[in-house]
Design a protein around this motif. Structure first.
Motif, PDB file in Angstrom:
ATOM      1  N   LYS A 133       0.852  -1.202   0.000  1.00  0.00           N
ATOM      2  CA  LYS A 133       0.000   0.000   0.000  1.00  0.00           C
ATOM      3  C   LYS A 133       0.883   1.247   0.000  1.00  0.00           C
ATOM      4  N   ARG A 134       0.548   2.168  -0.887  1.00  0.00           N
ATOM      5  CA  ARG A 134       1.268   3.432  -0.958  1.00  0.00           C
ATOM      6  C   ARG A 134       0.442   4.519  -0.279  1.00  0.00           C
ATOM      7  N   GLU A 135       1.142   5.459   0.336  1.00  0.00           N
ATOM      8  CA  GLU A 135       0.469   6.528   1.053  1.00  0.00           C
ATOM      9  C   GLU A 135       0.137   7.681   0.111  1.00  0.00           C
ATOM     10  N   LEU A 136      -1.105   8.185   0.226  1.00  0.00           N
ATOM     11  CA  LEU A 136      -1.502   9.347  -0.550  1.00  0.00           C
ATOM     12  C   LEU A 136      -1.273  10.611   0.268  1.00  0.00           C
ATOM     13  N   GLU A 137      -0.868  11.667  -0.409  1.00  0.00           N
ATOM     14  CA  GLU A 137      -0.700  12.963   0.240  1.00  0.00           C
ATOM     15  C   GLU A 137      -2.032  13.722   0.149  1.00  0.00           C
ATOM     16  N   THR A 138      -2.472  14.256   1.282  1.00  0.00           N
ATOM     17  CA  THR A 138      -3.732  14.993   1.318  1.00  0.00           C
ATOM     18  C   THR A 138      -3.479  16.494   1.292  1.00  0.00           C
ATOM     19  N   ARG A 139      -4.145  17.177   0.382  1.00  0.00           N
ATOM     20  CA  ARG A 139      -4.074  18.637   0.305  1.00  0.00           C
ATOM     21  C   ARG A 139      -5.496  19.192   0.325  1.00  0.00           C
ATOM     22  N   GLU A 140      -5.608  20.460   0.689  1.00  0.00           N
ATOM     23  CA  GLU A 140      -6.914  21.113   0.723  1.00  0.00           C
ATOM     24  C   GLU A 140      -7.052  22.093  -0.431  1.00  0.00           C
ATOM     25  N   LYS A 141      -8.261  22.168  -0.994  1.00  0.00           N
ATOM     26  CA  LYS A 141      -8.534  23.098  -2.092  1.00  0.00           C
ATOM     27  C   LYS A 141      -9.805  23.893  -1.779  1.00  0.00           C
ATOM     28  N   LEU A 142      -9.848  25.099  -2.316  1.00  0.00           N
ATOM     29  CA  LEU A 142     -11.010  25.965  -2.170  1.00  0.00           C
ATOM     30  C   LEU A 142     -11.671  26.130  -3.523  1.00  0.00           C
ATOM     31  N   ALA A 143     -12.998  26.060  -3.558  1.00  0.00           N
ATOM     32  CA  ALA A 143     -13.736  26.263  -4.805  1.00  0.00           C
ATOM     33  C   ALA A 143     -14.959  27.128  -4.527  1.00  0.00           C
ATOM     34  N   SER A 144     -15.298  27.988  -5.488  1.00  0.00           N
ATOM     35  CA  SER A 144     -16.461  28.865  -5.375  1.00  0.00           C
ATOM     36  C   SER A 144     -17.135  28.958  -6.730  1.00  0.00           C
ATOM     37  N   ALA A 145     -18.444  29.198  -6.716  1.00  0.00           N
ATOM     38  CA  ALA A 145     -19.171  29.361  -7.970  1.00  0.00           C
ATOM     39  C   ALA A 145     -20.489  30.084  -7.729  1.00  0.00           C
ATOM     40  N   VAL A 146     -20.940  30.786  -8.764  1.00  0.00           N
ATOM     41  CA  VAL A 146     -22.242  31.442  -8.761  1.00  0.00           C
ATOM     42  C   VAL A 146     -23.128  30.718  -9.767  1.00  0.00           C
ATOM     43  N   ILE A 147     -24.360  30.420  -9.370  1.00  0.00           N
ATOM     44  CA  ILE A 147     -25.273  29.681 -10.236  1.00  0.00           C
ATOM     45  C   ILE A 147     -25.853  30.625 -11.283  1.00  0.00           C
ATOM     46  N   GLU A 148     -25.596  30.287 -12.554  1.00  0.00           N
ATOM     47  CA  GLU A 148     -26.125  31.064 -13.682  1.00  0.00           C
ATOM     48  C   GLU A 148     -27.279  30.338 -14.354  1.00  0.00           C
ATOM     49  N   SER A 149     -27.096  29.037 -14.594  1.00  0.00           N
ATOM     50  CA  SER A 149     -28.152  28.246 -15.235  1.00  0.00           C
ATOM     51  C   SER A 149     -28.666  27.165 -14.291  1.00  0.00           C
ATOM     52  N   ASN A 150     -27.752  26.318 -13.794  1.00  0.00           N
ATOM     53  CA  ASN A 150     -28.148  25.283 -12.836  1.00  0.00           C
ATOM     54  C   ASN A 150     -26.968  24.916 -11.949  1.00  0.00           C
ATOM     55  N   PHE A 151     -27.258  24.200 -10.889  1.00  0.00           N
ATOM     56  CA  PHE A 151     -26.258  23.859  -9.880  1.00  0.00           C
ATOM     57  C   PHE A 151     -25.132  22.999 -10.461  1.00  0.00           C
ATOM     58  N   ASN A 189     -19.374  28.222  -1.558  1.00  0.00           N
ATOM     59  CA  ASN A 189     -17.924  28.124  -1.336  1.00  0.00           C
ATOM     60  C   ASN A 189     -17.667  26.818  -0.584  1.00  0.00           C
ATOM     61  N   ILE A 190     -16.643  26.090  -0.968  1.00  0.00           N
ATOM     62  CA  ILE A 190     -16.324  24.859  -0.242  1.00  0.00           C
ATOM     63  C   ILE A 190     -14.813  24.695  -0.101  1.00  0.00           C
ATOM     64  N   ILE A 191     -14.424  24.039   0.983  1.00  0.00           N
ATOM     65  CA  ILE A 191     -13.052  23.566   1.158  1.00  0.00           C
ATOM     66  C   ILE A 191     -13.131  22.044   1.157  1.00  0.00           C
ATOM     67  N   TYR A 192     -12.347  21.410   0.312  1.00  0.00           N
ATOM     68  CA  TYR A 192     -12.408  19.952   0.217  1.00  0.00           C
ATOM     69  C   TYR A 192     -11.018  19.366   0.052  1.00  0.00           C
ATOM     70  N   GLU A 193     -10.904  18.087   0.330  1.00  0.00           N
ATOM     71  CA  GLU A 193      -9.625  17.382   0.244  1.00  0.00           C
ATOM     72  C   GLU A 193      -9.364  16.874  -1.166  1.00  0.00           C
ATOM     73  N   VAL A 202      -4.830  12.464  -7.905  1.00  0.00           N
ATOM     74  CA  VAL A 202      -5.400  11.206  -8.377  1.00  0.00           C
ATOM     75  C   VAL A 202      -6.856  11.008  -7.953  1.00  0.00           C
ATOM     76  N   LYS A 203      -7.321  11.677  -6.925  1.00  0.00           N
ATOM     77  CA  LYS A 203      -8.713  11.527  -6.494  1.00  0.00           C
ATOM     78  C   LYS A 203      -9.080  12.655  -5.546  1.00  0.00           C
ATOM     79  N   THR A 204     -10.368  12.816  -5.324  1.00  0.00           N
ATOM     80  CA  THR A 204     -10.840  13.814  -4.382  1.00  0.00           C
ATOM     81  C   THR A 204     -11.323  13.125  -3.116  1.00  0.00           C
ATOM     82  N   GLY A 205     -11.260  13.862  -2.016  1.00  0.00           N
ATOM     83  CA  GLY A 205     -11.678  13.302  -0.745  1.00  0.00           C
ATOM     84  C   GLY A 205     -12.927  13.969  -0.212  1.00  0.00           C
ATOM     85  N   GLN A 206     -12.993  14.106   1.088  1.00  0.00           N
ATOM     86  CA  GLN A 206     -14.181  14.626   1.748  1.00  0.00           C
ATOM     87  C   GLN A 206     -14.252  16.151   1.667  1.00  0.00           C
ATOM     88  N   ILE A 207     -15.466  16.668   1.719  1.00  0.00           N
ATOM     89  CA  ILE A 207     -15.662  18.101   1.882  1.00  0.00           C
ATOM     90  C   ILE A 207     -15.429  18.425   3.354  1.00  0.00           C
TER      91      ILE A 207
END
Length: 377
Positions: A133-151, A189-193, A202-207
């Protein structure tokens, strides 16, 4: 060599390590014996081949294609729990075989997922299996958006993966009806792993935390160590029941005391909400409970009733297929059937009813009981 008889060897510019080793050990063994020991301790070079799993493949076909006998396959699959992973191979995956010069299998490598690899190696008697098993490195990212047409489009424009978009909707799904309540200008606005391997995402984690502004009302959620989400004041984001048990396109008929039935062609009370969606859309249990009815009749088609404690009952009608049976204990969000148009239905939809103490209530407006808040400590 016997450790008690070895001497420290200091190489010189004119004398090789091997020559000094022979000279040092010459009193105990001959040069021919030293050469034999050196030859025997060399790591053998394996001939590797990679076999890609095809649709319809079995392990027997894969091993035969790689040139190994059914006996070898049997010896590997009976090693223990670790090699049971080979029985879950999927088309497109790769199995690597390493054979010696005699064509005998010495090592097998199967990457189960991005971090887990099954390694099977030849031993004195049969084979041995280990899991790397190889260890994954966890980083945090911020994302924001305004709804124009749909979610959904807003989430994609923010660079979110589909699973993150769905998780965000699930977090706020008890407070916001994502099918009807959203308006242009709503934003989040969200912060997620995110997970990295060798410097590559390689993949996304939890919000971790999220904020959603819907028609001017601000909703905030923070992930706790228990895996649940809470508002800043400790209120659980969950309710005991989902507001809508299906991902619908539109509401074809609301809860009303008087409605003209499209099939029976007469006026009668409509004691539930009809959610229109394609046939086969999964329908989930609105809350945890026990299935008290799962059957078919010519009026309700395939239908399921669930009892939630002593006070609440939810009813789900017109399934194309039922996924639970009477007596089953179901969890909130568990798939209980597939949307359809069986029984007295003019088209594919879910007819959903919500009863409190035996009285029908509007599923869209009934006050839903809340889940327990976070522990005060």
């Amino acid at each position: 060599l016997n450790r008690n008889n070895t001497q420290k060897i200091t190489p010189t510019k004119t004398t090789s390590v091997k020559a000094q080793a022979i000279e040092t050990a010459s009193a105990a063994i001959s040069q021919q014996q030293v050469d034999t020991i050196v030859e025997e301790t060399k790591v053998p070079t394996l001939q590797w081949q990679s076999v890609k799993v095809k649709s319809g493949d079995s392990l027997a076909l894969i091993f035969d294609r790689a040139g190994f006998s059914p006996r070898t396959l049997h010896d590997i699959t009976t090693v223990g729990k670790a090699t049971k992973a080979l029985k879950k191979i999927m088309p497109g995956q790769i199995i690597k075989f390493g054979a010696n010069n005699d064509g005998k299998l010495e090592e097998l490598r199967y990457q189960q997922d991005i971090v887990t690899t099954l390694v099977v190696t030849a031993a004195d008697k049969g084979f041995e299996a280990t899991t790397e098993k190889r260890e994954l490195e966890t980083r945090e990212k911020l994302a924001s958006a305004v709804i124009e047409s749909n979610f959904w489009n807003a989430g994609i424009s923010a660079g979110l993966e589909p699973n993150v978009i769905m998780n965000l909707a699930n977090i706020f799904g008890w407070d916001i009806d994502f099918g009807l309540d959203l308006r242009k200008g709503d934003h989040f606005n969200i912060i997620y792993e995110t997970k990295f391997l060798d410097g590559e995402e390689v993949k996304t984690g939890q919000i971790i935390a999220a904020e959603f502004v819907n028609q001017g009302e601000v909703f905030q959620a923070i992930r706790h160590a228990d895996g649940s989400y809470y508002a800043p004041n400790g209120r659980s984001m969950k309710k005991s029941f989902l507001r809508a048990p299906v991902n619908f396109r539109y509401i074809s008929s609301n809860f009303t005391k008087k409605r003209f039935h499209p099939v029976q062609k007469r006026w009668k009370a409509h004691r539930g909400t009809d959610y229109a969606a394609p046939t086969g859309t999964p329908v989930v249990a609105a809350g945890k409970g026990r299935v008290i009815k799962s059957t078919y009749d010519k009026y309700n088609g395939h239908h399921v009733f669930i009892q939630h404690g002593d006070k609440y009952v939810t009813k789900y009608l017109h399934f194309s297929k039922r996924k639970v049976k009477k007596g089953d204990i179901v969890k909130q969000g568990q798939v209980i059937g597939l949307l359809g148009a069986t029984g007295l239905a003019s088209g594919p939809h879910l007819h959903y009813e919500f009863l409190v103490d035996g009285v029908h209530r509007n599923p869209r407006t009934v006050q839903l009981p809340k889940a327990a808040p976070i522990d005060k400590k």
